[in-house]
Design a protein around this motif. Structure first.
Motif, PDB file in Angstrom:
ATOM      1  N   VAL A 122     -36.778  15.006  49.773  1.00 34.65           N
ATOM      2  CA  VAL A 122     -36.111  13.843  49.175  1.00 34.65           C
ATOM      3  C   VAL A 122     -35.719  14.148  47.734  1.00 34.65           C
ATOM      4  CG1 VAL A 122     -36.457  11.455  48.441  1.00 34.65           C
ATOM      5  CG2 VAL A 122     -37.160  12.160  50.721  1.00 34.65           C
ATOM      6  N   GLY A 123     -36.571  14.847  47.000  1.00 37.72           N
ATOM      7  CA  GLY A 123     -36.233  15.222  45.631  1.00 37.72           C
ATOM      8  C   GLY A 123     -35.017  16.128  45.559  1.00 37.72           C
ATOM      9  N   VAL A 124     -34.959  17.103  46.440  1.00 35.78           N
ATOM     10  CA  VAL A 124     -33.795  18.004  46.472  1.00 35.78           C
ATOM     11  C   VAL A 124     -32.531  17.231  46.856  1.00 35.78           C
ATOM     12  CG1 VAL A 124     -32.784  19.960  47.721  1.00 35.78           C
ATOM     13  CG2 VAL A 124     -35.129  20.087  46.893  1.00 35.78           C
ATOM     14  N   CYS A 125     -32.641  16.302  47.815  1.00 39.16           N
ATOM     15  CA  CYS A 125     -31.478  15.507  48.218  1.00 39.16           C
ATOM     16  C   CYS A 125     -30.976  14.629  47.065  1.00 39.16           C
ATOM     17  CB  CYS A 125     -31.827  14.642  49.422  1.00 39.16           C
ATOM     18  SG  CYS A 125     -32.059  15.579  50.929  1.00 39.16           S
ATOM     19  N   ILE A 126     -31.904  14.002  46.347  1.00 37.77           N
ATOM     20  CA  ILE A 126     -31.506  13.161  45.202  1.00 37.77           C
ATOM     21  C   ILE A 126     -30.865  14.021  44.120  1.00 37.77           C
ATOM     22  CG2 ILE A 126     -32.416  11.738  43.316  1.00 37.77           C
ATOM     23  CD1 ILE A 126     -34.452  10.644  45.371  1.00 37.77           C
ATOM     24  N   TYR A 127     -31.450  15.186  43.850  1.00 39.40           N
ATOM     25  CA  TYR A 127     -30.871  16.083  42.848  1.00 39.40           C
ATOM     26  C   TYR A 127     -29.471  16.545  43.265  1.00 39.40           C
ATOM     27  CZ  TYR A 127     -30.163  20.134  39.888  1.00 39.40           C
ATOM     28  OH  TYR A 127     -29.631  21.031  39.013  1.00 39.40           O
TER      29      TYR A 127
END
Length: 130
Positions: A122-127
């Motif tokens: 999720v962090g990579v997707c948001i970034y």
């Protein structure tokens, strides 16, 4: 540089097909592979059927999205469609992240914590979205 709506649409459809091809929970329950493949084909045809009206609407009014068009016709209908879109997108996002993490943790990292994988994904997707 942002991707176009057609590229996003194809990316979402291909992501869904990838999920259907890699995550088959009914394989252990004794369902035949031919029944699963027929289900995948029918599911893809239905999804393409839902996507085609969006493509035609986007060609006719490229500067507006579906909730905006619905709000022009009827304000209550527009709000209902906006809320439905929000619910569908949230549920589809959670479902996609959980299925992808299930696939990754079963195939590549069987001993890792799933919550760490989900938080990282999720962090990579948001970034990547920004």
């Amino acid at each position: 540089m942002k991707i176009g709506w057609g590229q996003l649409l194809m990316l979402l459809l291909l992501g869904r097909i990838f999920t259907l091809m890699t995550y088959v929970p009914y394989a252990l329950d004794g369902y035949s592979m031919s029944a699963q493949m027929i289900g995948i084909i029918i599911s893809t045809v239905i999804q393409v059927g839902f996507i085609l009206p969006i493509i035609f609407i986007n060609k006719n009014t490229p500067s507006k999205n579906i909730p905006e068009i619905a709000k022009e016709k009827n304000i209550i209908l527009g709000v209902v469609i906006t809320v439905l879109y929000l619910i569908i997108i949230l549920v589809a996002g959670v479902f996609a992240v959980c299925n992808f993490e299930e696939f990754i943790s079963n195939v590549f990292f069987p001993f890792s914590s799933k919550i760490i994988g989900i938080i990282t994904l999720v962090g990579v997707c948001i970034y990547a979205a920004y």
